[in-house]
Design a protein around this motif. Structure first.
Motif, mmCIF file in Angstrom:
data_model
loop_
_atom_site.group_PDB
_atom_site.id
_atom_site.type_symbol
_atom_site.label_atom_id
_atom_site.label_comp_id
_atom_site.label_asym_id
_atom_site.label_seq_id
_atom_site.Cartn_x
_atom_site.Cartn_y
_atom_site.Cartn_z
ATOM 1 N N ARG A 122 9.406 5.317 4.595
ATOM 2 C CA ARG A 122 9.080 6.707 4.265
ATOM 3 C C ARG A 122 9.989 7.154 3.134
ATOM 4 N NH1 ARG A 122 6.173 10.406 6.776
ATOM 5 N NH2 ARG A 122 5.988 9.021 8.576
ATOM 6 N N PHE B 161 0.748 -5.528 9.394
ATOM 7 C CA PHE B 161 1.501 -4.511 8.683
ATOM 8 C C PHE B 161 2.896 -4.311 9.259
ATOM 9 C CE2 PHE B 161 -1.379 -2.275 5.766
ATOM 10 C CZ PHE B 161 -2.596 -2.819 6.120
ATOM 11 N N GLY B 162 3.820 -3.942 8.367
ATOM 12 C CA GLY B 162 5.096 -3.408 8.816
ATOM 13 C C GLY B 162 4.928 -1.923 9.119
ATOM 14 N N ASP B 163 5.993 -1.294 9.545
ATOM 15 C CA ASP B 163 5.931 0.125 9.880
ATOM 16 C C ASP B 163 6.254 1.026 8.690
ATOM 17 O OD1 ASP B 163 7.053 -0.304 13.312
ATOM 18 O OD2 ASP B 163 5.033 -0.243 12.450
ATOM 19 N N GLY C 2 -5.748 8.011 3.673
ATOM 20 C CA GLY C 2 -5.903 6.584 3.886
ATOM 21 C C GLY C 2 -4.882 5.808 3.090
ATOM 22 N N LEU C 3 -4.987 4.494 3.119
ATOM 23 C CA LEU C 3 -4.042 3.631 2.407
ATOM 24 C C LEU C 3 -4.530 3.390 0.983
ATOM 25 C CD1 LEU C 3 -3.553 3.024 5.499
ATOM 26 C CD2 LEU C 3 -2.717 0.804 4.732
ATOM 27 N N PHE D 100 -4.204 0.997 -2.179
ATOM 28 C CA PHE D 100 -3.760 -0.347 -2.575
ATOM 29 C C PHE D 100 -2.866 -0.265 -3.809
ATOM 30 C CE2 PHE D 100 -3.848 -4.760 -3.577
ATOM 31 C CZ PHE D 100 -4.039 -4.853 -4.943
ATOM 32 N N TYR E 226 0.851 -1.183 0.000
ATOM 33 C CA TYR E 226 0.000 0.000 0.000
ATOM 34 C C TYR E 226 0.893 1.240 0.000
ATOM 35 C CZ TYR E 226 -3.754 -3.081 1.832
ATOM 36 O OH TYR E 226 -4.682 -4.076 2.028
ATOM 37 N N LEU F 298 3.707 0.895 2.656
ATOM 38 C CA LEU F 298 3.415 -0.095 3.682
ATOM 39 C C LEU F 298 3.239 -1.472 3.063
ATOM 40 C CD1 LEU F 298 0.865 2.082 5.615
ATOM 41 C CD2 LEU F 298 2.928 1.162 6.641
ATOM 42 N N ALA G 213 -9.722 -11.407 0.786
ATOM 43 C CA ALA G 213 -9.752 -9.944 0.798
ATOM 44 C C ALA G 213 -9.781 -9.363 2.201
ATOM 45 C CB ALA G 213 -10.963 -9.455 0.009
ATOM 46 N N ASN G 214 -10.587 -9.908 3.074
ATOM 47 C CA ASN G 214 -10.797 -9.284 4.371
ATOM 48 C C ASN G 214 -10.240 -10.140 5.502
ATOM 49 O OD1 ASN G 214 -11.618 -7.333 6.171
ATOM 50 N ND2 ASN G 214 -13.798 -7.703 5.945
ATOM 51 N N GLN G 215 -9.240 -10.942 5.205
ATOM 52 C CA GLN G 215 -8.553 -11.654 6.271
ATOM 53 C C GLN G 215 -7.645 -10.675 7.013
ATOM 54 O OE1 GLN G 215 -9.219 -14.555 7.217
ATOM 55 N NE2 GLN G 215 -10.286 -15.488 5.495
ATOM 56 N N PRO G 216 -7.485 -10.824 8.328
ATOM 57 C CA PRO G 216 -6.652 -9.890 9.092
ATOM 58 C C PRO G 216 -5.255 -9.747 8.508
ATOM 59 C CG PRO G 216 -7.882 -11.309 10.577
ATOM 60 C CD PRO G 216 -8.122 -11.843 9.191
ATOM 61 N N GLN G 217 -4.851 -8.508 8.295
ATOM 62 C CA GLN G 217 -3.537 -8.220 7.726
ATOM 63 C C GLN G 217 -2.610 -7.699 8.824
ATOM 64 O OE1 GLN G 217 -3.679 -5.775 4.173
ATOM 65 N NE2 GLN G 217 -5.663 -6.646 3.604
ATOM 66 N N GLN H 98 0.697 5.376 1.411
ATOM 67 C CA GLN H 98 -0.065 6.298 2.251
ATOM 68 C C GLN H 98 0.590 7.677 2.218
ATOM 69 O OE1 GLN H 98 -0.359 5.380 6.531
ATOM 70 N NE2 GLN H 98 -2.444 6.171 6.535
#
Lengths: 115, 113
Positions: A111, A106-108, A42-43, A45, A35, A91, A100-104, A37
């Motif tokens: 930048r 994330f890394g930090d 927002g993020l 895709f 993603y 990200l 699609a909506n399985q818990p993701q 940001q």
């Protein structure tokens, strides 16, 4: 256990240069997402790797953007001939189960600043 | 995919219960509701997911009415460290490549001392 790791955490480069951003997902996770940001937004895709299937590249903003995932694990996002509008936090996320909506997880992020 | 609407920002005080409501009028039968939390300079963190009625974990509760057209994330006794952006997402557990969840701008929650 280790979470999603991204490197570098910060990258400053000159307009026109190529950059490579790396993502190490959680071991065993089959799905990987990138993603973007922008500040206060927002993020957005970018790309989605799902198991051994061909990636979903529908979110890549231009042909200057590409990504690969080697051996079903580490992924690299490459931006060629960077432009100032590419400045953002990139990200990466992984999930254990495809979908699609399985818990993701994330890394930090990386930048990226284009001068 | 179902579009979500949530407040842009909210303020509350330490020790209060905070409820953030998300509207998703065109939620589909196979859609789940998911909430993420994002602190500054960090990636989002999965908080909770539900399909109907109520789900509770160690972090929050998620209330979903019978018509599922909205959902409410409830944070009990918030502290300053709960200041973050909270995202509501709706989508299926589908493996269909065209079914991607969308992160909107979220709700910026600011906890005051």
């Amino acid at each position: 256990g280790a979470g999603v790791s991204q490197s570098p955490s910060n990258k400053v480069t000159e307009k026109g240069k190529d950059v490579e951003l790396r993502c190490d997902p959680i071991s065993g996770h089959t799905a990987l997402y990138w993603y973007r940001q922008s500040l206060g937004q927002g993020l957005e895709f970018l790309i989605y790797f799902q198991g051994n299937s061909a990636p979903d590249k529908s979110g890549l903003p231009s042909d200057r953007f590409s990504a690969e995932r080697t051996g079903g694990s580490v992924s690299t996002l490459t931006i060629q001939r960077t432009q100032q509008e590419d400045s953002a936090v990139y990200l990466c996320a992984s999930s254990l189960v495809q979908g699609a909506n399985q818990p993701q997880h994330f890394g930090d992020g990386t930048r990226l600043s284009i001068l | 995919l179902a579009k979500t609407t949530q407040p842009i920002s909210m303020d509350s005080y330490e020790g209060q219960e905070v409820n953030i409501t998300c509207s998703h009028n065109n939620i589909a039968t196979n859609d789940y509701i998911t909430w993420y939390q994002q602190f500054p300079s960090q990636g989002p963190r999965f908080i909770i997911q539900g399909y109907k009625t109520k789900v509770t974990n160690e972090v929050a509760s998620l209330f979903i009415p019978a018509d599922r057209k909205s959902s409410t994330l409830s944070l009990p006794r918030v502290s300053l460290s709960d200041t973050a952006v909270y995202y509501c997402l709706v989508g299926p557990h589908s493996k269909n490549r065209d079914d991607k969840i969308i992160f909107g701008k979220g709700t910026r929650l600011h906890i005051l001392p």
